[in-house]
Write an enzyme that holds these catalytic residues in place. Structure first.
Site: not given
Ligand code: HXC
Length: 259
Positions: A66, A109, A112, A132
């Site tokens: 998400a 998400g 999911e 999460e």
């Molecule tokens: C918003 C995101 C994002 C996310 C990545 N980006 N994931 N933006 N929401 N979930 C954005 C980054 O901010 C970045 O933007 C760009 O995408 C590229 O990501 P990087 O981190 O620079 O890439 P990398 O170093 O290759 O790392 C990839 C990654 C990392 C390991 C996937 O991005 C990451 O950990 N993302 C978050 C994963 C996460 O926690 N997901 C769960 C979310 S909570 P900029 O602008 O900086 O370039 C969730 C709740 C669900 O999903 C509940 C209900 C649905």
């Protein structure tokens, strides 16, 4: 293409494809993206030409979760009041089979969403997880429930409580995914092949088949078997049952009428 965050196409007879396409955010599933996804799925659901749908992302990410930036300042009254994430459930009301082709990150998400698909295929670099816990929250789109049903309590607890990722090979070994392909392209092609096969069968039988398998998650074995038998009986009221069995008896290819 009428959408900003997804691409849609019909690459094979009877097959609709949706490609998540928000590359700068690794396909983070913002509300506007999810609205587009629901709208594209409803359009395929309504189209008599379409028999199955493939859902995929890019080679780098199916979806990284998400949209964290969208959620960051969300308050409880807003989340609860607007029932944040509820629209994600619309995906599970689609009656046509959805095949997910997962390459790269499928986190939070994203994981999911992949688990909402009916059939899950992975590429070599599929990277699943429910991170999460690292953000001070828990899965919110069915992750704790679907993962537990698919892989059992101990593994689900490990994944949800540690936030550690798992590979496509693990997903396949545990029964969460049904195949791992050698390349990302092969994964998408494999999903399209399967969707095309499904789309080649009678729509009513396909719909019934998806419905009864899903019922296995909702009920006891006894009730589930009874439910299956009722739907099985009902299919004898369709033309397609006569067409399918007559074609077999005459050594011909069935020409489904979808009625
Ligand atoms: C918003 C995101 C994002 C996310 C990545 N980006 N994931 N933006 N929401 N979930 C954005 C980054 O901010 C970045 O933007 C760009 O995408 C590229 O990501 P990087 O981190 O620079 O890439 P990398 O170093 O290759 O790392 C990839 C990654 C990392 C390991 C996937 O991005 C990451 O950990 N993302 C978050 C994963 C996460 O926690 N997901 C769960 C979310 S909570 P900029 O602008 O900086 O370039 C969730 C709740 C669900 O999903 C509940 C209900 C649905």
């Amino acid at each position: 293409n009428a959408y900003e965050f997804i691409l849609t196409s019909t690459p094979r007879p009877g097959v609709g494809q949706i490609t998540l396409n928000r590359p700068k955010a690794l396909n983070a599933l913002s509300t506007p993206l999810m609205k587009e996804l629901n709208s594209a799925l409803s359009a395929f659901e309504a189209s008599p030409e379409i028999g199955a749908v493939v859902l995929t992302g890019s080679e780098r990410a199916f979806a990284a979760g998400a949209d964290i930036k969208e959620m960051k300042d969300l308050t409880f009254p807003e989340a609860y009041g607007k029932d944040f994430i509820k629209l994600w459930s619309d995906i599970t009301n689609i009656s046509k089979p959805i095949v997910a082709a997962v390459n790269g990150h499928a986190l939070g998400g994203g994981c999911e969403l992949a688990m909402m698909a009916d059939i899950l295929y992975c590429g070599p670099k599929a990277n699943f997880g429910q991170p999460e816990i690292k953000l001070g929250i828990i899965p919110g789109a069915g992750g704790s429930q679907r993962l537990t049903r698919a892989v059992g309590k101990s593994k689900a607890m490990e994944i949800v409580l540690t936030g550690k990722n798992f590979s496509g090979a693990e997903a396949e070994q545990w029964g969460l995914a049904s195949k791992v392909f050698e390349t990302p392209e092969a994964c998408v092609e494999g999903a399209l092949d399967t969707a095309e096969t499904i789309a080649g069968y009678g729509r009513l039988a396909v719909k019934a088949a998806k419905e009864v398998v899903n019922q296995a998650y909702e009920t006891s074995l006894h009730e589930g078997v009874k439910y299956e038998r009722r739907i099985f009986h009902a299919l004898f009221a369709t033309q397609d049952q006569k067409i399918g069995m007559t074609a077999f008896a005459n050594k011909q290819k069935p020409e489904w009428k979808n009625e």
